[in-house]
Design a protein around this motif. Structure first.
Motif, PDB file in Angstrom:
ATOM      1  N   UNK A 113     117.743  13.767 -51.591  1.00  0.00           N
ATOM      2  CA  UNK A 113     117.882  14.351 -50.617  1.00  0.00           C
ATOM      3  C   UNK A 113     116.881  14.356 -49.593  1.00  0.00           C
ATOM      4  N   UNK A 114     115.447  14.306 -50.178  1.00  0.00           N
ATOM      5  CA  UNK A 114     114.468  14.030 -49.141  1.00  0.00           C
ATOM      6  C   UNK A 114     114.466  12.701 -48.251  1.00  0.00           C
ATOM      7  N   UNK A 115     114.808  11.621 -48.953  1.00  0.00           N
ATOM      8  CA  UNK A 115     115.147  10.520 -48.165  1.00  0.00           C
ATOM      9  C   UNK A 115     115.994  10.586 -46.865  1.00  0.00           C
ATOM     10  N   UNK A 116     117.121  11.426 -47.362  1.00  0.00           N
ATOM     11  CA  UNK A 116     118.085  11.762 -46.398  1.00  0.00           C
ATOM     12  C   UNK A 116     117.635  12.266 -45.382  1.00  0.00           C
ATOM     13  N   UNK A 117     116.927  13.607 -45.509  1.00  0.00           N
ATOM     14  CA  UNK A 117     116.400  14.379 -44.607  1.00  0.00           C
ATOM     15  C   UNK A 117     115.177  13.467 -43.552  1.00  0.00           C
ATOM     16  N   UNK A 137     108.236  11.860 -54.636  1.00  0.00           N
ATOM     17  CA  UNK A 137     108.268  12.288 -53.370  1.00  0.00           C
ATOM     18  C   UNK A 137     107.226  12.001 -52.590  1.00  0.00           C
ATOM     19  N   UNK A 138     106.082  12.253 -52.909  1.00  0.00           N
ATOM     20  CA  UNK A 138     104.696  11.788 -52.554  1.00  0.00           C
ATOM     21  C   UNK A 138     104.625  10.241 -52.361  1.00  0.00           C
ATOM     22  N   UNK A 143     104.481   5.998 -48.376  1.00  0.00           N
ATOM     23  CA  UNK A 143     105.070   4.532 -48.085  1.00  0.00           C
ATOM     24  C   UNK A 143     105.451   4.579 -46.846  1.00  0.00           C
ATOM     25  N   UNK A 144     106.323   5.545 -46.368  1.00  0.00           N
ATOM     26  CA  UNK A 144     107.179   5.661 -45.201  1.00  0.00           C
ATOM     27  C   UNK A 144     106.475   6.232 -44.071  1.00  0.00           C
ATOM     28  N   UNK A 145     105.088   6.803 -44.494  1.00  0.00           N
ATOM     29  CA  UNK A 145     104.050   7.170 -43.357  1.00  0.00           C
ATOM     30  C   UNK A 145     104.642   8.444 -42.649  1.00  0.00           C
ATOM     31  N   UNK A 146     105.208   9.163 -43.436  1.00  0.00           N
ATOM     32  CA  UNK A 146     106.018  10.503 -42.822  1.00  0.00           C
ATOM     33  C   UNK A 146     104.832  11.690 -42.869  1.00  0.00           C
ATOM     34  N   UNK A 147     104.444  12.310 -41.805  1.00  0.00           N
ATOM     35  CA  UNK A 147     103.671  13.511 -41.819  1.00  0.00           C
ATOM     36  C   UNK A 147     104.324  14.521 -43.010  1.00  0.00           C
TER      37      UNK A 147
END
Length: 346
Positions: A113-117, A137-138, A143-147
């Motif tokens: 769900x988090x990946x989709x968001x 999740x962390x 890895x994706x460098x999402x804030x």
């Protein structure tokens, strides 16, 4: 001062280009801070409300931040979660940012769900809660460098990401010392069976203090239970209270467990605190309204949410800046659910 009904009118008044004004309102880093402040002040005075869609195009940001809400049982009826989300929403709104609550179905994968968001581009950053010892999740967000900011820490790694936590380890060591000084030697520790880091930190604080005391008269009954299984919690509490050698003092890793424990103990005829001392953690509103009032630690729920919102907005504005970490000291709130051990009572 005239009213500005459009971006062009505001730009003409300021003697700036519409592009510069748009970027300034979106807090774009390429625009000087003084210019951003000047534009914001003029927009407020002239009653200009920016178009959110146009602002998003100019800044490359959506103006939303995300928070996952797993539907595992109580949802927002959980007093901790309710206070936390309310404070988050209020702080983001004050900064003209919307909090997007994204519900995860009961049997759904929170990670998926988090990946989709994240991949949908609907949010500029994420507030994570209920951090686990080894939290996928962390790892994914790093890895994706999402804030993002975490309310809690993963087990062995406290670097490379931004987090805020309350020091449950020190708090439970303090609770043990308080009860030990009041003559208690038979202890109970009521915990959860989820791999949540806060649970392990609080357990470690208690058990380290317990072991370090080196008192051969000490005994410990430690029981874990499922958070969202009412019958499972009832069985765990009954096990904690069973037998003539039951604990005279019990620490619960959350107020919810502590309050259920007190109700069950009183239903069997035990008096709190004359026969049994109980200490919780969180200082949810219910803790002050039961009889007797629950002694607990104030987890500073609203303060945590406010600071996490500030940290995330700073991270979004400067994603390459050093990570911020904060460990808050919870305050012991002394009420009437604890007292001297039964054999020490006057």
């Amino acid at each position: 001062m005239p009213k500005a009904n459009s971006l062009s009118e505001l730009a003409r008044h300021l003697g700036l280009s519409p592009t510069t004004v748009s970027r300034a309102l979106a807090q774009h880093e390429a625009i000087a801070k003084k210019t951003r402040e000047r534009v914001a002040k003029a927009a407020l005075e002239m009653g200009y409300v920016p178009n959110r869609a146009a602002q998003a195009l100019a800044s490359g940001r959506s103006g939303f931040v995300g928070f996952l809400l797993p539907m595992r049982g109580r949802g927002l009826a959980d007093p901790f979660l309710g206070e936390f989300v309310s404070a988050l929403t209020e702080e983001f709104a004050a900064k003209q940012v919307e909090l997007l609550l994204s519900a995860v179905p009961r049997n759904g994968s929170e990670l998926l769900h988090l990946e989709h968001l994240v991949t949908s581009g609907r949010v500029d950053g994420i507030v994570l809660s209920r951090i686990e010892l080894d939290d996928a999740r962390v790892a994914m967000l790093r890895e994706r460098e999402v804030p993002f900011v975490a309310h809690g820490r993963i087990g062995a790694d406290e670097t490379g990401y931004s987090w805020l936590d309350t020091d449950g380890e020190t708090a439970f060591a303090e609770a043990f010392a308080l009860l030990y000084a009041q003559g208690h030697r038979r202890f109970g520790l009521l915990s959860l069976d989820e791999p949540l880091t806060f649970r392990h930190k609080r357990e470690a604080g208690f058990t380290n203090a317990f072991t370090s005391q080196g008192d051969p008269d000490l005994s410990l009954r430690q029981v874990s239970c499922p958070r969202y299984d009412t019958e499972g919690r009832a069985r765990a509490i009954a096990e904690t209270l069973a037998g003539p050698d039951r604990p005279t003092a019990i620490l619960a890793v959350s107020d919810g467990l502590a309050l259920e424990l007190m109700a069950a103990a009183q239903a069997t005829g035990l008096r709190v605190p004359d026969d049994l001392s109980v200490i919780g953690f969180d200082n949810t509103p219910s803790a002050a309204h039961v009889t007797p009032g629950l002694t607990t630690f104030d987890a500073r729920i609203s303060d945590c949410a406010t600071q996490l919102a500030e940290m995330l907005l700073a991270r979004i504005a400067a994603p390459k800046s050093p990570h911020a970490t904060r460990l808050l000291r919870p305050q012991l709130v002394l009420r009437h659910s604890h007292g001297a051990a039964p054999h020490c009572a006057a």
